[in-house]
Design a protein around this motif. Structure first.
Motif, mmCIF file in Angstrom:
data_model
loop_
_atom_site.group_PDB
_atom_site.id
_atom_site.type_symbol
_atom_site.label_atom_id
_atom_site.label_comp_id
_atom_site.label_asym_id
_atom_site.label_seq_id
_atom_site.Cartn_x
_atom_site.Cartn_y
_atom_site.Cartn_z
ATOM 1 N N THR A 117 5.913 9.135 4.159
ATOM 2 C CA THR A 117 6.668 7.877 4.178
ATOM 3 C C THR A 117 7.357 7.671 5.515
ATOM 4 O O THR A 117 7.346 6.581 6.071
ATOM 5 C CB THR A 117 7.756 7.891 3.082
ATOM 6 N N VAL B 238 1.053 4.160 -2.963
ATOM 7 C CA VAL B 238 0.761 5.578 -2.702
ATOM 8 C C VAL B 238 1.943 6.435 -3.147
ATOM 9 O O VAL B 238 1.766 7.498 -3.757
ATOM 10 C CB VAL B 238 0.426 5.814 -1.207
ATOM 11 N N ILE C 240 -5.344 1.404 -5.408
ATOM 12 C CA ILE C 240 -5.113 1.711 -3.985
ATOM 13 C C ILE C 240 -6.428 1.626 -3.204
ATOM 14 O O ILE C 240 -6.459 1.111 -2.084
ATOM 15 C CB ILE C 240 -4.440 3.093 -3.830
ATOM 16 N N THR D 60 -5.003 9.249 -1.267
ATOM 17 C CA THR D 60 -5.066 8.822 -2.671
ATOM 18 C C THR D 60 -5.952 9.717 -3.545
ATOM 19 O O THR D 60 -5.499 10.198 -4.585
ATOM 20 C CB THR D 60 -5.497 7.345 -2.729
ATOM 21 N N ALA E 38 -3.892 6.529 3.981
ATOM 22 C CA ALA E 38 -3.602 6.195 2.580
ATOM 23 C C ALA E 38 -4.867 6.334 1.732
ATOM 24 O O ALA E 38 -4.837 6.875 0.620
ATOM 25 C CB ALA E 38 -3.045 4.767 2.490
ATOM 26 N N LEU F 116 0.835 -1.206 0.000
ATOM 27 C CA LEU F 116 0.000 0.000 0.000
ATOM 28 C C LEU F 116 0.876 1.264 0.000
ATOM 29 O O LEU F 116 0.656 2.196 -0.780
ATOM 30 C CB LEU F 116 -0.914 -0.047 1.230
ATOM 31 N N ARG F 117 1.895 1.251 0.863
ATOM 32 C CA ARG F 117 2.791 2.418 0.943
ATOM 33 C C ARG F 117 3.481 2.650 -0.404
ATOM 34 O O ARG F 117 3.558 3.777 -0.890
ATOM 35 C CB ARG F 117 3.823 2.190 2.060
ATOM 36 N N CYS G 273 -6.897 -0.780 0.018
ATOM 37 C CA CYS G 273 -7.343 -0.300 1.332
ATOM 38 C C CYS G 273 -8.548 -1.105 1.809
ATOM 39 O O CYS G 273 -8.603 -1.540 2.962
ATOM 40 C CB CYS G 273 -7.701 1.193 1.280
ATOM 41 N N THR H 250 -0.860 13.099 7.487
ATOM 42 C CA THR H 250 0.363 12.507 8.044
ATOM 43 C C THR H 250 0.415 12.718 9.551
ATOM 44 O O THR H 250 0.800 11.823 10.306
ATOM 45 C CB THR H 250 1.609 13.120 7.370
#
Lengths: 219, 283
Positions: A140, A18, A61, A89, A85, A14-15, A65, A206
């Protein structure tokens, strides 16, 4: 024996996706601005052609999810990561849509004489793409200090936007024959200004992901 | 199990626990005194200490879930709340457990009355080899709680209705309880516990042996029951804790690590140890 959570593999994928979407979006923005500044309509058409890939990444994505939530039932920081995420997106996809709109404006403007040397618009766009890059780095690494610093930088974009806005309005008033081109440039400026706002949203997510704190609408 | 995460000290634990309870958004009964108040409880099986300095309040008419790995003491702690551990030789509790302000370990406590007030449902359904009716009527009869045959029947019906079993069994009350499905047997045990009109119901993994449909019925029942009862449930199923409880308490190695509103513990627990457990990072 070292064991790995099944969830970790899903979260890594997933990371990665993205970040790939973020990279594609950043490239689209830079290429669209290149197309405008360098009057390269072929580059603009490349941006438009690449948007399908971005849309497909968004869908992929979304599915990741949903599957991760349904199959792995993440909790706590894992849940916050998946939710972030899932929310980042569509923001990235919208930034890419703005890049496409800039590319469309470039194609039209490139068919006409250049109104004036572009100075503030490239600066605004450079600023926005650098913010986007930093926002993706913060996402990240989960670095909330740098995410908060990026949010602060949005004011600079707003300042340049206000100046561009005034200049272009003044031009439209004083030189009515420039109105069509000036209006298109005004839209380009607005697109970049909106991208700055979207980057701010990414940084807020974030902070939520890392600290479980909602800073959106906190002012 | 090996982990580099230090166990929080008991003082940290209790301060978190209290702060969390006070912050509980769903705690409409916040101003009300706790139904159960446990202070500095240690518990021993012979020389082996199983619980360390547990301090915890259970608010009235809420569901509190106890989670934690096997052997962490959550079932032991549950059983201290109606002195079920008294039946195990060599056990010893030190500290205070108050229910409605009464110390249940005080000398002279009527343990039978305590267990009527604080009922219990176990992991494995354990109906008596009697009829459905007699199972529910059992506690009422031995406690002399019904004034007439009609009263007994009415109480049995009410208990079965409260346990969401009445419509399924009303036409076969005289048949053996052992003929019921696993999920029905477990709801029968809940009806049997409810018949004697408890105020607190302790449930030790009540759905762990049931299929998903029977589990869902038990969970819906738990949420329904909290309108009248205070419920404490031990579960290994964290999603179940998330679905049914208002507050969740996490135990580890005999200590209470934190007790926090359920929506918070599953999105942003106070303690790293809790987070490592609920995200499966232990080991």
């Amino acid at each position: 024996m070292e064991t790995h959570r099944l969830l970790d593999r899903d979260l890594d994928i997933l990371r990665d996706r993205v970040l790939l979407l973020g990279g594609e979006t950043e490239t689209a923005l830079l290429r669209a601005m290149y197309a405008l500044v360098e009057r390269d309509s072929a580059a603009a058409r490349e941006v438009l052609a690449g948007d399908d890939e971005i849309d497909q990444l968004e869908l992929e994505i979304d599915r990741l999810c949903i599957d991760t939530i349904a199959l792995r039932q993440p909790a706590a920081r894992d849940l916050r990561f998946v939710i972030s995420a899932a929310k980042i997106t569509p923001i990235l996809e919208r930034i890419a849509d703005h890049a496409c709109n800039i590319a469309r404006a470039a194609i039209e403007l490139n068919d006409e004489p250049q109104l004036k040397p572009y100075l503030d618009l490239p600066r605004m766009a450079q600023h926005a793409s650098s913010m986007l890059h930093a926002a993706l780095d913060s996402f990240t690494s989960g670095d909330t200090a740098s995410a908060r610093a990026v949010i602060e930088r949005d004011d600079e974009i707003d300042e340049i936007y206000n100046r561009v806005f005034r200049d272009l309005i003044e031009m439209m008033v004083n030189e009515p024959h420039t109105t069509a081109r000036a209006a298109r440039l005004l839209f380009v400026a607005k697109h970049i200004e909106r991208i700055g706002d979207y980057v701010t949203d990414i940084c807020e997510l974030t902070v939520y992901m890392t600290e479980a704190e909602f800073i959106k609408h906190s002012n | 199990m090996s982990t580099s995460t230090p166990i929080p000290t008991v003082n940290q634990t209790t301060s978190h626990a209290r702060a969390s309870v006070a912050d509980a958004p769903r705690a409409s009964s916040e101003a009300m005194p706790p139904k159960i108040n446990v202070a500095n409880l240690d518990f021993f099986y012979g020389k082996t200490q199983a619980l360390y300095d547990i301090t915890l309040d259970v608010p009235p008419r809420q569901v509190m879930a106890f989670i934690g790995p096997s052997g962490c003491g959550k079932s032991t702690f549950l059983r201290t709340l109606n002195r079920m551990n008294d039946t195990i030789p060599g056990t010893r509790a030190v500290g205070r457990v108050m229910i409605d302000g009464q110390d249940i370990y005080a000398p002279g406590t009527d343990v039978v009355a305590l267990r009527r007030k604080v009922g219990m449902v176990f992991q494995k359904s354990n109906p008596f080899p009697k009829s459905i009716f007699d199972n529910v009527a059992y506690g009422l009869r031995i406690n002399g709680m019904s004034s007439s045959k009609n009263d007994l029947e009415a109480r049995v019906e009410k208990a079965l209705q409260n346990a969401a079993l009445w419509t399924e069994v009303k036409d076969r009350l005289k048949t053996s309880a052992l003929g019921l499905s696993g999920g029905q047997q477990q709801r029968l045990c809940i009806a049997r516990a409810l018949a004697v009109e408890p105020e607190v119901v302790l449930m030790d993994e009540p759905a762990s042996a049931l299929d998903p449909i029977a589990t869902q019925k038990i969970e819906e029942l738990i949420v329904e029951l909290k309108r009248q009862y205070t419920i404490v449930i031990v579960t290994h199923n964290m999603q179940q804790a998330a679905r049914v409880s208002d507050m969740t308490a996490f135990f580890w190695l005999g200590k209470l690590v934190e007790v926090t509103p359920t929506e918070k513990i599953f999105t942003n627990p106070n303690e790293k140890l809790t987070e490592d457990y609920i995200t499966g990072r232990f080991g």
